[in-house]
Design a protein around this motif. Structure first.
Motif, PDB file in Angstrom:
ATOM      1  N   TYR A  69       0.866  -1.190   0.000  1.00 20.85           N
ATOM      2  CA  TYR A  69       0.000   0.000   0.000  1.00 20.85           C
ATOM      3  C   TYR A  69       0.894   1.229   0.000  1.00 20.85           C
ATOM      4  CZ  TYR A  69      -3.636  -3.314   1.340  1.00 20.85           C
ATOM      5  OH  TYR A  69      -4.512  -4.369   1.363  1.00 20.85           O
ATOM      6  N   ASP A  70       0.546   2.194  -0.829  1.00 21.36           N
ATOM      7  CA  ASP A  70       1.439   3.333  -1.024  1.00 21.36           C
ATOM      8  C   ASP A  70       0.907   4.635  -0.447  1.00 21.36           C
ATOM      9  OD1 ASP A  70       2.980   1.595  -2.408  1.00 21.36           O
ATOM     10  OD2 ASP A  70       2.736   2.550  -4.357  1.00 21.36           O
ATOM     11  N   ASP A  71       1.837   5.503  -0.128  1.00 20.87           N
ATOM     12  CA  ASP A  71       1.644   6.920   0.179  1.00 20.87           C
ATOM     13  C   ASP A  71       1.191   7.160   1.627  1.00 20.87           C
ATOM     14  OD1 ASP A  71       2.166   7.141  -2.535  1.00 20.87           O
ATOM     15  OD2 ASP A  71       0.076   7.529  -3.064  1.00 20.87           O
ATOM     16  N   GLY A  72       0.083   6.555   2.014  1.00 20.32           N
ATOM     17  CA  GLY A  72      -0.439   6.804   3.361  1.00 20.32           C
ATOM     18  C   GLY A  72      -1.552   7.823   3.399  1.00 20.32           C
ATOM     19  N   ASN A 118       9.666   2.590   3.038  1.00 20.00           N
ATOM     20  CA  ASN A 118      10.010   3.947   2.599  1.00 20.00           C
ATOM     21  C   ASN A 118       9.452   4.254   1.204  1.00 20.00           C
ATOM     22  OD1 ASN A 118      11.430   6.251   1.618  1.00 20.00           O
ATOM     23  ND2 ASN A 118      13.183   5.785   2.922  1.00 20.00           N
ATOM     24  N   HIS A 119       8.778   5.396   1.085  1.00 21.74           N
ATOM     25  CA  HIS A 119       8.246   5.857  -0.215  1.00 21.74           C
ATOM     26  C   HIS A 119       8.569   7.346  -0.392  1.00 21.74           C
ATOM     27  CE1 HIS A 119       5.755   5.357  -3.736  1.00 21.74           C
ATOM     28  NE2 HIS A 119       4.760   6.103  -3.317  1.00 21.74           N
ATOM     29  N   THR A 120       9.676   7.784   0.129  1.00 23.67           N
ATOM     30  CA  THR A 120      10.247   9.145   0.037  1.00 23.67           C
ATOM     31  C   THR A 120       9.574  10.169   0.956  1.00 23.67           C
ATOM     32  OG1 THR A 120       8.895  10.119  -1.747  1.00 23.67           O
ATOM     33  CG2 THR A 120      10.843   8.831  -2.407  1.00 23.67           C
ATOM     34  N   ASP A 122       8.765  13.403  -0.141  1.00 19.72           N
ATOM     35  CA  ASP A 122       7.841  14.318  -0.830  1.00 19.72           C
ATOM     36  C   ASP A 122       7.207  13.762  -2.096  1.00 19.72           C
ATOM     37  OD1 ASP A 122       8.105  16.441   0.972  1.00 19.72           O
ATOM     38  OD2 ASP A 122      10.034  16.980   0.075  1.00 19.72           O
ATOM     39  N   HIS A 123       7.430  12.494  -2.375  1.00 19.58           N
ATOM     40  CA  HIS A 123       6.795  11.865  -3.539  1.00 19.58           C
ATOM     41  C   HIS A 123       7.200  12.520  -4.861  1.00 19.58           C
ATOM     42  CE1 HIS A 123       3.685   9.515  -5.680  1.00 19.58           C
ATOM     43  NE2 HIS A 123       3.761   8.731  -4.630  1.00 19.58           N
ATOM     44  N   ARG A 124       8.446  12.919  -4.948  1.00 20.95           N
ATOM     45  CA  ARG A 124       8.935  13.442  -6.233  1.00 20.95           C
ATOM     46  C   ARG A 124       9.291  12.275  -7.154  1.00 20.95           C
ATOM     47  NH1 ARG A 124      13.864  17.215  -5.021  1.00 20.95           N
ATOM     48  NH2 ARG A 124      13.515  17.889  -7.161  1.00 20.95           N
TER      49      ARG A 124
HETATM   50 ZN   LIG Z   1       3.107   6.818  -4.341  1.00 26.88          ZN
END
Ligand SMILES: [Zn+2]
Length: 256
Positions: A69-72, A118-120, A122-124
Motif C-alpha cells: 500500500y502506497d503513500d499513506g 520507505n516511499h520518500t 515528498d513523492h517526487r
Molecule cells: Zn506513491
C-alpha cells in the motif's frame, strides 16, 4: 552481512580503506536533519555497497502474494481491524508529506502486523534528479521513520515506479536492500491489471493497492475483495520482507 562467503584479502583491504575514508573526511556530508540524533556509527558490512535489486515478483515455492500500500493518504480504521483479524502481513510504503500528522494510524497498523517501508519524503519523481536530491528524499524518510517508529526500513518504492541507477545508489547508501515495484495493481474498478507477464495472480507476485478515489469503496472493502480473489487462486498473503530476504540470500531474485 548479506553474503557470508569468505572475503578475499583485497575485499578486506577495500573495506578498511572505505572505513578509513569514512572516518577521515566529509564530516559534514551526512547531516541528520530532523530528529537530531547522532549519526550512525560506520557499518562494517558490504562496503562498497552493491546496488539493491529492483523486484516486482519474488520467486518462492510458497503459495503467497504480497500486498503493498502506497503513500499513506487513506487512513481507514476498518482496515486496521481487517489486518488484525486476518493477520495480514501487509507492507505500507509511506511518504512523509502525504502522511503528515497521521503517523498514529500507521503505528496502530504496525502494532497489528503491518510493516512500514520507505516511499520518500515528498513523492517526487526521482528519475533524472541529481544524487544529492535523490538521497535526501530516501535518507530523509529513513530518518523520519526511524524517529517515528524506531525502525530503519529495508525496502523502498520509488514514487510512480520511476527510477534510475542514481536512485539505486542513493537507496543503497540509505540502507535499502531492495527496491520494490509491482507486477499487479488493483484498479479503481476493483480489477487487477498487470505490468508484464501472465494476466493472472501467481505465487510470488507483488500487488500494489493504490489509494482509492473519491467515492470508491473503502480500503478495507477493496482489500476484502482482493483477498477473496487471492483465496480463489489458492494463494494467501505472505510477508514481503521475509521472502525478499530469503531471495537475496539465495541469489534468486529476478532483477528488472
Ligand atoms: Zn506513491
Amino acid at each position: 552481512m548479506r553474503r557470508p562467503a569468505a572475503a578475499p584479502p583485497c575485499a578486506v583491504a577495500l573495506l578498511c580503506a572505505v572505513l578509513l575514508a569514512g572516518c577521515a573526511g566529509t564530516a559534514g556530508e551526512r547531516p541528520d536533519p530532523a530528529d537530531g540524533r547522532a549519526q550512525d556509527p560506520p557499518r562494517a558490512v558490504s562496503a562498497p555497497r552493491s546496488l539493491p535489486p529492483v523486484v516486482d515478483h519474488v520467486p518462492t515455492r510458497d503459495p503467497v502474494v504480497f500486498l503493498t500500500y502506497d503513500d499513506g493518504a487513506e487512513r481507514d480504521p476498518r482496515f486496521v481491524g481487517l489486518v488484525r483479524e486476518r493477520r495480514l502481513p501487509v507492507s505500507m510504503f509511506l511518504t512523509d508529506s502525504v502522511v503528515g500528522p497521521g503517523y498514529g494510524h500507521f503505528a496502530r497498523l504496525r502494532a497489528v502486523g503491518a510493516s512500514i517501508q520507505n516511499h520518500t519524503l515528498d513523492h517526487r519523481a526521482l528519475r533524472g534528479l541529481p544524487y544529492a536530491g535523490q538521497r535526501a528524499e530516501v535518507c530523509g524518510q529513513q530518518h523520519k521513520l526511524r524517529s517515528r517508529f524506531g525502525i530503519t526500513p529495508r525496502l523502498f518504492r520509488p514514487p510512480y515506479g520511476t527510477y534510475d541507477r542514481t536512485t539505486l545508489r542513493a537507496a543503497a547508501d540509505c540502507g535499502i536492500t531492495a527496491v520494490v515495484l509491482w507486477r499487479a495493481s488493483l484498479g479503481a474498478d476493483g480489477e487487477l491489471t498487470y505490468t508484464r507477464g501472465e494476466p493472472r495472480l501467481r505465487a510470488g507476485d507483488i500487488v500494489s493497492v493504490p489509494s482509492g478515489e473519491t467515492g470508491s469503496p473503502s480500503l478495507a472493502e477493496r482489500t476484502e475483495r482482493l483477498l477473496r480473489e487471492i483465496a480463489e487462486r489458492g494463494l494467501r498473503v505472505g510477508r514481503l520482507e521475509d521472502h525478499l530476504e530469503d531471495g537475496l540470500q539465495d541469489g534468486l531474485l529476478d532483477r528488472l
